[in-house]
Design a protein around this motif. Structure first.
Motif, mmCIF file in Angstrom:
data_model
loop_
_atom_site.group_PDB
_atom_site.id
_atom_site.type_symbol
_atom_site.label_atom_id
_atom_site.label_comp_id
_atom_site.label_asym_id
_atom_site.label_seq_id
_atom_site.Cartn_x
_atom_site.Cartn_y
_atom_site.Cartn_z
ATOM 1 N N ALA A 1 18.752 -6.928 20.214
ATOM 2 C CA ALA A 1 19.500 -6.410 21.371
ATOM 3 C C ALA A 1 18.961 -5.012 21.675
ATOM 4 C CB ALA A 1 20.987 -6.342 21.050
ATOM 5 N N PRO A 2 19.114 -4.531 22.908
ATOM 6 C CA PRO A 2 18.725 -3.156 23.191
ATOM 7 C C PRO A 2 19.499 -2.196 22.279
ATOM 8 C CG PRO A 2 19.202 -4.348 25.218
ATOM 9 C CD PRO A 2 19.650 -5.229 24.085
ATOM 10 N N ALA A 3 18.834 -1.154 21.787
ATOM 11 C CA ALA A 3 19.507 -0.214 20.876
ATOM 12 C C ALA A 3 20.558 0.583 21.639
ATOM 13 C CB ALA A 3 18.478 0.733 20.260
ATOM 14 N N PRO A 4 21.635 0.997 20.941
ATOM 15 C CA PRO A 4 22.645 1.832 21.611
ATOM 16 C C PRO A 4 22.035 3.175 22.020
ATOM 17 C CG PRO A 4 23.160 1.551 19.259
ATOM 18 C CD PRO A 4 21.987 0.688 19.538
ATOM 19 N N VAL B 1 38.405 -3.361 10.975
ATOM 20 C CA VAL B 1 39.625 -2.642 11.377
ATOM 21 C C VAL B 1 39.512 -2.189 12.839
ATOM 22 C CG1 VAL B 1 40.950 -0.521 10.988
ATOM 23 C CG2 VAL B 1 40.244 -1.930 9.034
ATOM 24 N N GLU B 2 38.363 -1.637 13.203
ATOM 25 C CA GLU B 2 38.204 -1.160 14.588
ATOM 26 C C GLU B 2 38.262 -2.316 15.589
ATOM 27 O OE1 GLU B 2 34.522 1.299 14.210
ATOM 28 O OE2 GLU B 2 35.818 2.935 14.899
ATOM 29 N N GLU C 1 22.692 -11.799 21.323
ATOM 30 C CA GLU C 1 23.670 -11.692 22.414
ATOM 31 C C GLU C 1 24.965 -11.033 21.930
ATOM 32 O OE1 GLU C 1 25.310 -14.956 25.427
ATOM 33 O OE2 GLU C 1 23.203 -15.158 24.868
ATOM 34 N N ARG C 2 25.436 -11.514 20.778
ATOM 35 C CA ARG C 2 26.656 -10.931 20.197
ATOM 36 C C ARG C 2 26.410 -9.480 19.795
ATOM 37 N NH1 ARG C 2 31.270 -13.466 17.660
ATOM 38 N NH2 ARG C 2 32.933 -12.012 18.173
ATOM 39 N N LEU C 3 25.224 -9.222 19.261
ATOM 40 C CA LEU C 3 24.873 -7.860 18.867
ATOM 41 C C LEU C 3 24.887 -6.941 20.093
ATOM 42 C CD1 LEU C 3 23.958 -5.911 16.657
ATOM 43 C CD2 LEU C 3 21.619 -6.765 16.943
ATOM 44 N N GLY C 4 24.434 -7.484 21.227
ATOM 45 C CA GLY C 4 24.458 -6.704 22.470
ATOM 46 C C GLY C 4 25.876 -6.288 22.859
ATOM 47 N N LEU D 1 29.975 -1.648 22.691
ATOM 48 C CA LEU D 1 31.159 -0.993 22.118
ATOM 49 C C LEU D 1 30.779 0.351 21.488
ATOM 50 C CD1 LEU D 1 33.076 -3.978 20.446
ATOM 51 C CD2 LEU D 1 33.616 -2.797 22.585
ATOM 52 N N VAL D 2 29.595 0.397 20.854
ATOM 53 C CA VAL D 2 29.125 1.671 20.290
ATOM 54 C C VAL D 2 28.962 2.686 21.425
ATOM 55 C CG1 VAL D 2 27.172 2.842 19.194
ATOM 56 C CG2 VAL D 2 27.964 0.631 18.308
#
Ligand code: NAP
Length: 308
Positions: free
Chosen positions: A112-115, A162-163, A261-264, A269-270
């Motif tokens: 995924a693209p990095a944050p 938790v988050e 996709e999920r990582l994206g 969220l980050v």
């Protein structure tokens, strides 16, 4: 970074291998940072091979989490281009090299693209453990307003769980060491229970009848299961440490897999400031053995990240 004969920190070895070339649908990433996770220690010690989770081979490479830049792409790659900053997960343990390396080849679908808001080291703490936390929550099947117990809540998987649970409207009881109470409540836990030999009573004082689901990131098994209501769902992260289902419960062993996709979604969220990335320290890849030793000694908060 590889291990030949499984063993302690001295079993690790830095070797040179031919530059890996991306095949169709694959991307070569120049690694900027890669965190050390508990599974890397189990790989090095031989515990994973003993459990039949990694084929025995002359060498086994280490490292799952990747943050870096795309250096080469194979045919049919459509989502990434050379120079792009990415994060990803290497989930095929038998592949050489692993992520603890200067370069790694991954399927495009693992990236995924990095944050944009994170350093390389911070970004490298995201893939394995945030994907695990997100999937564990899916398995938990708790509706908004329902109660979830998270053990190991100050750890990497537990903290993300938790988050993410708070963002789904779940009510969470976090179990961690007493000194981590403020931290896990800050992540969004509703209640805190200090780790103890027995958890059923303190948890059931908060939620009579028991919680709807448990994410057992501390792998304490039956002790956490005792806090679960009859018919509830128990999410284990380590198969040999999963308790048997009793009182009509369902025990699920969560197994992470690369999912760009999920990582994206987690990257977004980050960037929105809704997931906390924690780096204990950055260590040159050349000092990997000592870094593994520091992880094994315990007591770190956040991940130790190897930097080639
Ligand atoms: N199956 C999968 O898909 C998957 C994916 C990722 C991780 N995992 C596994 O999941 C586990 C957690 O990973 P992680 O990266 O989150 O590890 P971690 O960062 O080391 O966190 C584990 C946490 O559990 C705490 N803990 C240990 N014993 C406890 C107890 N009795 N009660 C309450 N807390 C306790 C530790 O606290 P202290 O540090 O204070 O001892 C630590 O904060 C590891 O075994 C890992 O291999 C599985």
């Amino acid at each position: 970074l590889v291990v030949g004969e499984f063993g302690g920190p001295s079993a690790l070895e830095l070797i040179e291998v031919p530059m890996p070339q991306p095949g169709p649908g694959q991307v070569r990433v120049a690694v900027k940072a890669s965190s050390i996770n508990p599974i890397d220690l189990s790989t090095r010690s031989g515990a994973l091979a003993a459990a039949g989770l990694v084929p025995r081979a002359p060498i086994t490479a280490l490292g799952w989490d990747v943050a870096g830049s795309v250096e080469a792409i194979g045919s049919t790659v459509s989502r990434f281009e050379v120079g792009q900053s990415v994060v990803g997960l290497r989930d095929l343990i038998s592949a050489v090299p692993g992520a603890h390396a200067t370069h790694v080849v991954l399927d495009e679908s693992a990236l995924a693209p990095a944050p944009r808001s994170a350093t390389w080291a911070e970004a490298a703490t995201l893939p394995l453990n945030a994907l695990t936390a997100a999937r564990s929550l899916d398995h938990a099947e708790v509706e908004a307003g329902g109660w979830l117990l998270v053990t190991g809540a100050a750890g990497a998987v537990g903290g993300f769980a938790v988050e993410l649970a708070a963002q789904r409207g779940l009510r969470t009881i976090a179990v961690a060491s007493a000194e981590d109470e403020e931290f896990v409540l800050g992540l969004g836990a509703d209640e805190f229970v200090p780790r103890a030999e027995l958890l059923a009573q303190p948890v059931r004082e908060i939620v009579p009848g028991g919680v709807g689901a448990v994410i057992d990131a501390a792998s304490i098994g039956i002790v956490a299961h005792e806090a679960l209501r009859g018919g509830g769902r128990f999410i284990s992260l380590v198969r040999p440490l999963a308790p048997p289902p009793i009182r009509g419960t369902t025990v699920v062993v969560q197994e992470v897999f690369a999912d760009g996709e999920r990582l994206g979604e987690l990257v977004r969220l980050v960037e929105a400031g809704r997931l906390t990335l924690r780096v204990a320290d950055e260590v040159p890849l050349s000092q990997a053995s000592r870094a593994y030793e520091r992880v094994a000694e315990g007591g770190l908060r956040g991940r130790l990240v190897l930097v080639p």
